[in-house]
Design an enzyme around this catalytic site. Sequence first.
Site, PDB file in Angstrom:
ATOM      1  CB  SER A  12     -56.675  39.192  24.156  1.00  0.00           C
ATOM      2  OG  SER A  12     -57.084  40.450  24.632  1.00  0.00           O
ATOM      3  CG  HIS A  39     -54.958  40.678  27.300  1.00  0.00           C
ATOM      4  ND1 HIS A  39     -54.720  41.081  26.008  1.00  0.00           N
ATOM      5  CD2 HIS A  39     -53.760  40.291  27.802  1.00  0.00           C
ATOM      6  CE1 HIS A  39     -53.437  40.952  25.739  1.00  0.00           C
ATOM      7  NE2 HIS A  39     -52.833  40.465  26.814  1.00  0.00           N
ATOM      8  CG  ASP A 132     -49.410  40.224  25.746  1.00  0.00           C
ATOM      9  OD1 ASP A 132     -48.171  40.192  25.870  1.00  0.00           O
ATOM     10  OD2 ASP A 132     -50.190  39.991  26.691  1.00  0.00           O
TER      11      ASP A 132
END
Length: 340
Positions: A12, A39, A132
């Site tokens: 991310s 992401h 995540d």
Amino acid sequence: MQTVGVFLVGTSAGGHSALRALVSQLPADFPAAICVVLHMGHNAPGSLPAMLSEAGALRATHAEDAEAIQGSRIYVAPPDRHLIVCQHGILRLGSGPKENFFRPSVDPLFRSAARIYGAGCAGVVLTGGLDDGSAGLAAIKRCGGVAIVQDPDEAAAPSMPRSALRAVEVDDRLSLAAMGKHLISLARAPTPAAELCVMTESERVEIDIALGSPSPGSTPRQALGQPTLFTCPECAGVLMRMQDGRPARFRCHTGHAFTQRTLALAQHESTEASIWTAIKSCEEERATLMELAVDERLRGEATVADDLLRAAKRLEERSRKLREMVIGKAPTGRAGRERQ
């Protein structure tokens, strides 16, 4: 014995630089495939494949729906689509609900690849905010695959790697500089075959949800978990507490998924939004009362005007106190949400 045939990489914040550094270490004859989730927002420009192709010797492209995985290739999840690995190494693009605020999300990729490849896959968690990828990495490890995490001490955003280290007994904690050589070794050296993959029923359901089929609303409640008192920040549906270990996770009937950390952040933001709405209402009512006070004084109703001004003063004080509640008090992890 078998080699690792596919590497799943999730990242991310800071991911662009980390991915470039990683793929630059891999040779053109790197035998395994690499699937990447970074992401991004639904309107992201989609330039990551070209960037990775320029950074190293492997060809990188956006994954296409129903495409078969091939070695020596990098497949990047396109904006606004979950990347899912299905039977026979077929890639699918899912438009199911967001997980941990994002689509694409790392967990669906890891989870689905674990089911298909077992010991033949390796999950790699790089820099990023929040957590995540932790649940998906746990699924990879449980199915016999390899769990690799970037050393959080060098990560631009250490939260994702640290969460993975807390949730999973990882095989390797590596610097980016050492990671490429290790991936080459895993892709070329046979590893012990795992026993039968242990995939929970809820994880199987979650793979289908990420694909957008079947309808999450038709999923039996017991397959998702136990109902809670919490509501989904995305759709206000009842959240179910998943029963598959760390990190603690929740799903609603629509299919939105949250770890406990992302849920806490969403609840904080909802509370803050409600307070700002209250501030707006106070200030609008105060402005209206001030105008009414002027009108009443012009009509000669000084007592009424004074009452209105006192009420306006109380609203001004209430607004001030509400502002003090929210200004400068963002929770830890806000920067990790990285809405792009």
